[in-house]
Design a protein around this motif. Sequence first.
Motif, PDB file in Angstrom:
ATOM      1  N   LYS A   1     -26.878   8.178 -45.958  1.00 25.32           N
ATOM      2  CA  LYS A   1     -25.667   8.284 -46.773  1.00 25.32           C
ATOM      3  C   LYS A   1     -24.547   9.053 -46.079  1.00 25.32           C
ATOM      4  N   THR A   2     -24.907  10.138 -45.370  1.00 30.52           N
ATOM      5  CA  THR A   2     -23.899  11.045 -44.838  1.00 30.52           C
ATOM      6  C   THR A   2     -23.786  11.044 -43.322  1.00 30.52           C
ATOM      7  N   GLY A   3     -24.773  10.458 -42.634  1.00 31.67           N
ATOM      8  CA  GLY A   3     -24.795  10.565 -41.181  1.00 31.67           C
ATOM      9  C   GLY A   3     -25.433  11.880 -40.765  1.00 31.67           C
ATOM     10  N   PRO A   4     -25.596  12.096 -39.464  1.00 35.93           N
ATOM     11  CA  PRO A   4     -26.283  13.306 -38.987  1.00 35.93           C
ATOM     12  C   PRO A   4     -25.597  14.606 -39.374  1.00 35.93           C
ATOM     13  N   GLY A   5     -24.296  14.572 -39.625  1.00 37.37           N
ATOM     14  CA  GLY A   5     -23.576  15.784 -39.999  1.00 37.37           C
ATOM     15  C   GLY A   5     -24.002  16.346 -41.334  1.00 37.37           C
ATOM     16  N   GLY A   6     -24.634  15.525 -42.158  1.00 41.44           N
ATOM     17  CA  GLY A   6     -25.048  15.981 -43.480  1.00 41.44           C
ATOM     18  C   GLY A   6     -26.423  16.604 -43.517  1.00 41.44           C
ATOM     19  N   LEU A   7     -27.077  16.711 -42.363  1.00 46.10           N
ATOM     20  CA  LEU A   7     -28.449  17.207 -42.329  1.00 46.10           C
ATOM     21  C   LEU A   7     -28.520  18.721 -42.144  1.00 46.10           C
ATOM     22  N   ARG A   8     -27.678  19.447 -42.831  1.00 46.79           N
ATOM     23  CA  ARG A   8     -27.786  20.904 -42.855  1.00 46.79           C
ATOM     24  C   ARG A   8     -28.814  21.300 -43.903  1.00 46.79           C
ATOM     25  N   ILE A   9     -29.473  22.431 -43.669  1.00 46.78           N
ATOM     26  CA  ILE A   9     -30.541  22.861 -44.573  1.00 46.78           C
ATOM     27  C   ILE A   9     -30.028  22.977 -46.002  1.00 46.78           C
TER      28      ILE A   9
ATOM     29  N   VAL B   1     -28.465   2.700 -38.645  1.00 44.68           N
ATOM     30  CA  VAL B   1     -27.127   2.907 -38.084  1.00 44.68           C
ATOM     31  C   VAL B   1     -26.873   4.396 -37.839  1.00 44.68           C
ATOM     32  N   ALA B   2     -27.260   5.236 -38.811  1.00 48.87           N
ATOM     33  CA  ALA B   2     -27.056   6.677 -38.669  1.00 48.87           C
ATOM     34  C   ALA B   2     -27.874   7.243 -37.508  1.00 48.87           C
ATOM     35  N   MET B   3     -29.078   6.726 -37.311  1.00 50.06           N
ATOM     36  CA  MET B   3     -29.906   7.166 -36.186  1.00 50.06           C
ATOM     37  C   MET B   3     -29.209   6.846 -34.864  1.00 50.06           C
ATOM     38  N   ARG B   4     -28.628   5.667 -34.775  1.00 53.32           N
ATOM     39  CA  ARG B   4     -27.915   5.278 -33.549  1.00 53.32           C
ATOM     40  C   ARG B   4     -26.707   6.189 -33.319  1.00 53.32           C
ATOM     41  N   GLN B   5     -26.017   6.531 -34.392  1.00 52.66           N
ATOM     42  CA  GLN B   5     -24.888   7.453 -34.274  1.00 52.66           C
ATOM     43  C   GLN B   5     -25.361   8.833 -33.832  1.00 52.66           C
ATOM     44  N   TRP B   6     -26.440   9.281 -34.421  1.00 51.47           N
ATOM     45  CA  TRP B   6     -27.009  10.584 -34.088  1.00 51.47           C
ATOM     46  C   TRP B   6     -27.391  10.644 -32.610  1.00 51.47           C
TER      47      TRP B   6
END
Length: 202
Positions: free
Chosen positions: A39-47, A120-125
């Motif tokens: 939903k948010t991309g890698p930037g949203g994976l903060r604790i 898609v988000a994994m590829r961006q990450w």
Amino acid sequence: MTQATDPRAPGSGTNTGRMKEDRLSKQDWLDAGLKLLGKTGPGGLRIDHVCKAMKVTKGSFYWHFRDRRDFLGSLFDHWRRRETTGLIRHVETTYDRAEQRIWHVVEFVTLGTYDVGTEVAMRQWGQSDPDVRAGLKQVDAERLGFFTRQFESCGFDTEPARLRAISVYSFTLSCGYMLTGETRDALRLRLRQSLDLLLARD
């Protein structure tokens, strides 16, 4: 692939927030992380973002993970097991014919319940994280190895089989990026015809 039993099923006691946190499994955290990533991309994976999405405190997070880096590494491994290793194992043990195995993966990824957003988000990450990029290379190698084996089982030599594997993998993944305006039936027909061309023998 079977889904794990939800450890948060209501019991006979009072369903307090503390009980909910105690019952969260590591897989619960990883499933939630993948959903948030899509939903948010890698930037949203903060604790704090993950805890907020799960409506629990950080104490539950640190019960399962040392830190954010540990969580991110576990998240990628979980995604790889679920969407690559596990899928391949399921297909190879369920279908006898190579053509069926190839088609099942193509149809599942393009027309089934495959989580394209997380792909898609994994590829961006992977563009900003060298560890994820290295992991994605392994994922691509594993997937291409699967397709290559299937085409070899269909009678193609190794190099022609690999070329066909790259082709089917490319048009399967591209469906998650392209907006062709096709109906589901039209897309299914195009994919089936494309696969038939790759399976054709001179």
